[in-house]
Structure formats: structure tokens, C-alpha cells
Design a protein around this motif. Structure first.
Motif, PDB file in Angstrom:
ATOM      1  N   ARG A 170      85.227 117.040  30.534  1.00  0.00           N
ATOM      2  CA  ARG A 170      84.157 115.760  30.665  1.00  0.00           C
ATOM      3  C   ARG A 170      85.148 114.759  29.687  1.00  0.00           C
ATOM      4  NH1 ARG A 170      78.681 115.764  27.218  1.00  0.00           N
ATOM      5  NH2 ARG A 170      77.264 114.767  28.299  1.00  0.00           N
ATOM      6  N   ARG A 171      84.641 113.535  29.922  1.00  0.00           N
ATOM      7  CA  ARG A 171      85.481 112.395  29.140  1.00  0.00           C
ATOM      8  C   ARG A 171      84.266 111.635  28.189  1.00  0.00           C
ATOM      9  NH1 ARG A 171      86.862 106.194  29.830  1.00  0.00           N
ATOM     10  NH2 ARG A 171      84.898 106.388  29.418  1.00  0.00           N
ATOM     11  N   ILE A 172      84.424 111.403  26.896  1.00  0.00           N
ATOM     12  CA  ILE A 172      83.497 111.054  25.956  1.00  0.00           C
ATOM     13  C   ILE A 172      84.000 109.925  25.128  1.00  0.00           C
ATOM     14  CG2 ILE A 172      81.407 111.200  24.535  1.00  0.00           C
ATOM     15  CD1 ILE A 172      81.671 114.274  25.456  1.00  0.00           C
ATOM     16  N   GLY A 173      83.769 108.849  25.041  1.00  0.00           N
ATOM     17  CA  GLY A 173      84.149 107.774  24.147  1.00  0.00           C
ATOM     18  C   GLY A 173      83.148 106.968  23.765  1.00  0.00           C
ATOM     19  N   LEU A 174      83.115 106.571  22.427  1.00  0.00           N
ATOM     20  CA  LEU A 174      82.295 105.822  21.389  1.00  0.00           C
ATOM     21  C   LEU A 174      83.031 104.360  21.277  1.00  0.00           C
ATOM     22  CD1 LEU A 174      79.658 105.408  20.130  1.00  0.00           C
ATOM     23  CD2 LEU A 174      80.679 106.372  17.950  1.00  0.00           C
ATOM     24  N   ALA A 175      82.350 103.332  21.863  1.00  0.00           N
ATOM     25  CA  ALA A 175      82.798 102.118  21.589  1.00  0.00           C
ATOM     26  C   ALA A 175      82.161 101.400  20.342  1.00  0.00           C
ATOM     27  CB  ALA A 175      82.790 101.118  22.704  1.00  0.00           C
ATOM     28  N   ILE A 176      82.780 100.950  19.130  1.00  0.00           N
ATOM     29  CA  ILE A 176      82.366 100.279  17.992  1.00  0.00           C
ATOM     30  C   ILE A 176      82.780  98.708  18.138  1.00  0.00           C
ATOM     31  CG2 ILE A 176      81.917 100.239  15.410  1.00  0.00           C
ATOM     32  CD1 ILE A 176      82.625 103.148  15.457  1.00  0.00           C
ATOM     33  N   ARG A 177      81.769  97.945  17.982  1.00  0.00           N
ATOM     34  CA  ARG A 177      82.004  96.400  18.077  1.00  0.00           C
ATOM     35  C   ARG A 177      82.145  95.809  16.531  1.00  0.00           C
ATOM     36  NH1 ARG A 177      82.878  97.675  23.520  1.00  0.00           N
ATOM     37  NH2 ARG A 177      80.932  97.903  24.539  1.00  0.00           N
ATOM     38  N   TYR A 178      83.185  95.498  16.066  1.00  0.00           N
ATOM     39  CA  TYR A 178      83.077  94.958  14.862  1.00  0.00           C
ATOM     40  C   TYR A 178      83.477  93.234  14.927  1.00  0.00           C
ATOM     41  CZ  TYR A 178      83.831  99.436  12.591  1.00  0.00           C
ATOM     42  OH  TYR A 178      83.517 100.902  12.398  1.00  0.00           O
ATOM     43  N   LEU A 179      82.950  92.691  14.093  1.00  0.00           N
ATOM     44  CA  LEU A 179      83.164  91.156  13.750  1.00  0.00           C
ATOM     45  C   LEU A 179      83.024  90.627  12.447  1.00  0.00           C
ATOM     46  CD1 LEU A 179      80.093  90.177  13.502  1.00  0.00           C
ATOM     47  CD2 LEU A 179      79.964  90.588  16.131  1.00  0.00           C
ATOM     48  N   PRO A 180      83.696  89.427  12.162  1.00  0.00           N
ATOM     49  CA  PRO A 180      83.723  88.923  10.713  1.00  0.00           C
ATOM     50  C   PRO A 180      82.285  88.174  10.854  1.00  0.00           C
ATOM     51  CG  PRO A 180      85.132  87.620  12.066  1.00  0.00           C
ATOM     52  CD  PRO A 180      84.708  88.877  13.066  1.00  0.00           C
ATOM     53  N   PRO A 181      81.905  87.632   9.479  1.00  0.00           N
ATOM     54  CA  PRO A 181      80.803  87.116   9.335  1.00  0.00           C
ATOM     55  C   PRO A 181      80.434  85.502   9.567  1.00  0.00           C
ATOM     56  CG  PRO A 181      81.725  87.269   7.477  1.00  0.00           C
ATOM     57  CD  PRO A 181      82.513  88.012   8.081  1.00  0.00           C
ATOM     58  N   HIS A 182      81.623  85.050  10.121  1.00  0.00           N
ATOM     59  CA  HIS A 182      81.610  83.565  10.640  1.00  0.00           C
ATOM     60  C   HIS A 182      81.378  83.744  12.202  1.00  0.00           C
ATOM     61  CE1 HIS A 182      85.922  84.534  11.407  1.00  0.00           C
ATOM     62  NE2 HIS A 182      85.625  83.924  12.604  1.00  0.00           N
ATOM     63  N   VAL A 183      81.286  84.690  12.951  1.00  0.00           N
ATOM     64  CA  VAL A 183      80.814  84.714  14.466  1.00  0.00           C
ATOM     65  C   VAL A 183      79.544  84.799  14.514  1.00  0.00           C
ATOM     66  CG1 VAL A 183      80.839  86.307  16.279  1.00  0.00           C
ATOM     67  CG2 VAL A 183      82.715  86.225  15.019  1.00  0.00           C
ATOM     68  N   ARG A 184      78.929  84.029  15.479  1.00  0.00           N
ATOM     69  CA  ARG A 184      77.487  83.748  15.509  1.00  0.00           C
ATOM     70  C   ARG A 184      77.093  84.009  16.914  1.00  0.00           C
ATOM     71  NH1 ARG A 184      80.572  79.201  16.028  1.00  0.00           N
ATOM     72  NH2 ARG A 184      80.111  77.783  17.622  1.00  0.00           N
ATOM     73  N   GLN A 185      75.789  84.167  17.319  1.00  0.00           N
ATOM     74  CA  GLN A 185      75.072  84.481  18.323  1.00  0.00           C
ATOM     75  C   GLN A 185      74.589  83.037  19.048  1.00  0.00           C
ATOM     76  OE1 GLN A 185      74.386  85.461  21.594  1.00  0.00           O
ATOM     77  NE2 GLN A 185      74.427  87.465  20.584  1.00  0.00           N
ATOM     78  N   THR A 186      75.294  82.903  20.138  1.00  0.00           N
ATOM     79  CA  THR A 186      74.770  81.311  20.842  1.00  0.00           C
ATOM     80  C   THR A 186      73.727  81.594  22.028  1.00  0.00           C
ATOM     81  OG1 THR A 186      76.744  81.500  22.378  1.00  0.00           O
ATOM     82  CG2 THR A 186      77.147  80.671  20.177  1.00  0.00           C
ATOM     83  N   ALA A 187      73.343  82.668  22.235  1.00  0.00           N
ATOM     84  CA  ALA A 187      72.363  83.023  23.331  1.00  0.00           C
ATOM     85  C   ALA A 187      70.969  82.540  23.084  1.00  0.00           C
ATOM     86  CB  ALA A 187      72.574  84.416  23.755  1.00  0.00           C
ATOM     87  N   GLY A 188      70.623  81.829  22.043  1.00  0.00           N
ATOM     88  CA  GLY A 188      69.278  81.332  21.995  1.00  0.00           C
ATOM     89  C   GLY A 188      68.312  82.267  21.165  1.00  0.00           C
ATOM     90  N   THR A 189      68.720  83.477  20.941  1.00  0.00           N
ATOM     91  CA  THR A 189      67.788  84.343  20.095  1.00  0.00           C
ATOM     92  C   THR A 189      68.369  84.944  18.785  1.00  0.00           C
ATOM     93  OG1 THR A 189      66.589  86.537  20.443  1.00  0.00           O
ATOM     94  CG2 THR A 189      69.056  86.282  21.067  1.00  0.00           C
ATOM     95  N   VAL A 190      67.423  85.308  17.949  1.00  0.00           N
ATOM     96  CA  VAL A 190      67.986  85.827  16.591  1.00  0.00           C
ATOM     97  C   VAL A 190      68.646  87.217  17.005  1.00  0.00           C
ATOM     98  CG1 VAL A 190      67.053  86.425  14.573  1.00  0.00           C
ATOM     99  CG2 VAL A 190      66.172  84.308  15.451  1.00  0.00           C
ATOM    100  N   ASP A 191      69.802  87.402  16.519  1.00  0.00           N
ATOM    101  CA  ASP A 191      70.503  88.459  16.953  1.00  0.00           C
ATOM    102  C   ASP A 191      70.832  89.291  15.406  1.00  0.00           C
ATOM    103  OD1 ASP A 191      72.017  90.624  18.007  1.00  0.00           O
ATOM    104  OD2 ASP A 191      73.766  89.323  18.718  1.00  0.00           O
ATOM    105  N   SER A 192      70.993  90.653  15.497  1.00  0.00           N
ATOM    106  CA  SER A 192      71.186  91.458  14.467  1.00  0.00           C
ATOM    107  C   SER A 192      72.307  92.384  14.482  1.00  0.00           C
ATOM    108  CB  SER A 192      69.848  92.512  14.093  1.00  0.00           C
ATOM    109  OG  SER A 192      69.904  93.461  15.181  1.00  0.00           O
ATOM    110  N   ALA A 193      72.883  92.886  13.201  1.00  0.00           N
ATOM    111  CA  ALA A 193      73.931  93.722  13.053  1.00  0.00           C
ATOM    112  C   ALA A 193      73.868  94.468  11.948  1.00  0.00           C
ATOM    113  CB  ALA A 193      75.263  92.716  13.164  1.00  0.00           C
ATOM    114  N   MET A 194      74.865  95.344  11.607  1.00  0.00           N
ATOM    115  CA  MET A 194      74.716  96.147  10.391  1.00  0.00           C
ATOM    116  C   MET A 194      75.913  95.833   9.752  1.00  0.00           C
ATOM    117  SD  MET A 194      75.085 100.161   9.985  1.00  0.00           S
ATOM    118  CE  MET A 194      77.028 100.581   9.996  1.00  0.00           C
TER     119      MET A 194
END
Length: 216
Positions: free
Chosen positions: A142-166
Motif C-alpha cells: 500500500r502507498r499512503i501519503g499525507l499532503a499538508i498545504r502551508y501558506l504565509p499570511p499575505h496569501v488571500r482567497q479570491t474565489a468570492g467566499t470566506v475561507d479558513s485555515a489553521m
């Protein structure tokens, strides 16, 4: 796990003292899958449907099992992180591990591909515009991977919705993301409801314009 220094510190060195975890995804390939297409990841760029700007975002891909050529390890095209987002087509293939079954709609020179083989507990870091993909898993492992997406605070969501992150580290001074609540205990009703809300928002972002639901 997202806040574990082993995984988050390499990103903090390059991004600064404050950064978010925007999301996580398991990529699991069951063994003995000999189809030429089944449970594969076509050539793609992560950022294509995320709605995030600018592109100063990294994916940490953590091997929870061995990830080798024989069981469908990730392959990348070095240098393609410097390209713009290339046009993708949506296949919605049930054999794809991607939300829309997306794939780059131009030919990719696979002769330039490099395989990122990892032992359990090792990880790779890749920019969200890097072209990458992986083959099916015909092996007995079996092959198991976990992808974690990291971003700095100046990145923003442009898809027209309120986004969240940890918020993983530091203090946010931009207000582009709503801070996700950490669960007070495992599988509490409040935590399950909060998770469902987050997943629903991400699904709407990823699937916008398609009329299709069920990405997550």
C-alpha cells in the motif's frame, strides 16, 4: 501533525515566523492495482483551482508508508514551478485521486520527470505550480501519503467566499482567513460540525463553475 516542528520548521525558515495550514489531503493507493489508469494522479499543478493568490504556497508531502517507483511514487518535472498556471481539463474520472480528475491539457515531457522516492516518515516539499503526478500501484504494498498545504499570511482567497485555515505559528496581521477552531477532544459533536463546515467551503471553492459536488 501540521504543527509538528519536524514538518513545519522547514517551511518557516523560508516563509517567516507566521504561517497557516490551509488544508490536508490523504493520497492512498491500494496494492495490486494493475490498470493503466486506476488510482492515479495525472500531471497537474496544485494551485489551479484553489483560488489563492499570490502563489507563495508549498505542499509538504509526507510518506506514511514507503513511496517507491514500484508502488506509484510522486514524479515531478523540475523547474516548472516557474511557469504560469497551464490550462487543465476536468475528466471527473473515478480512477483519479484529484477532486475534478484534472489533468494538464498539453503534452508533458515525461523524459524530464524525476521520481521522489521516500521512506516512511520522510517528506518532500514542492511549490504549488510544480507539475507533478503519479502512476497506479501494481505492487503488493500500500502507498499512503499525507499532503499538508502551508501558506504565509499575505496569501488571500479570491474565489468570492470566506475561507479558513489553521494558524500554525505566529500572529496574523492580515485577516485573510478565519482561524479554524482546534477540537477540545476527539470526535466531539462541535468538532465534527466544524469540520463539516470547513470541508463544505473547500468543496465549493474547488468545484466552483462545474455544477458538481462531492470533491471531498
Amino acid at each position: 501533525m501540521c504543527a509538528t516542528p519536524t514538518f513545519s520548521t522547514p517551511w518557516s525558515v523560508s516563509s517567516g515566523r507566521t504561517f497557516w495550514c490551509w488544508g490536508t489531503s490523504f493520497f492512498i493507493k491500494e496494492p495490486r492495482n494493475k490498470s493503466c489508469v486506476a488510482w492515479h494522479v495525472a500531471w497537474h499543478q496544485d494551485l489551479t483551482y484553489w483560488g489563492l493568490e499570490p502563489d507563495t504556497i508549498v505542499t509538504a508531502w509526507i510518506a506514511l508508508s514507503g513511496s517507491r517507483s514500484e508502488n506509484g511514487a510522486m514524479r515531478v518535472i523540475p523547474g516548472t514551478h516557474a511557469l504560469k498556471i497551464i490550462r487543465h481539463r476536468d475528466t471527473f474520472s473515478p480512477d483519479s485521486l484529484l477532486s475534478r480528475g484534472q489533468e494538464i491539457s498539453v503534452d508533458v515531457d515525461e523524459g524530464k520527470a524525476v521520481t521522489l522516492e521516500l521512506e516512511p516518515g520522510e517528506m518532500s516539499l514542492h511549490h504549488v505550480k510544480l507539475i507533478h503526478g503519479s502512476e497506479p500501484n501494481p505492487s503488493a504494498k500500500r502507498r499512503i501519503g499525507l499532503a499538508i498545504r502551508y501558506l504565509p499570511p499575505h496569501v488571500r482567497q479570491t474565489a468570492g467566499t470566506v475561507d479558513s485555515a489553521m494558524l500554525v505559528r505566529g500572529v496574523d496581521a492580515f485577516g485573510h482567513f478565519r482561524a479554524e477552531q482546534r477540537p477540545l477532544c476527539d470526535l466531539s459533536d462541535a468538532a465534527i460540525a466544524h469540520h463539516a463546515e470547513i470541508v463544505g467551503t473547500i468543496e465549493r471553492i474547488l468545484m466552483r463553475g462545474t455544477g458538481v459536488r462531492g470533491a471531498m
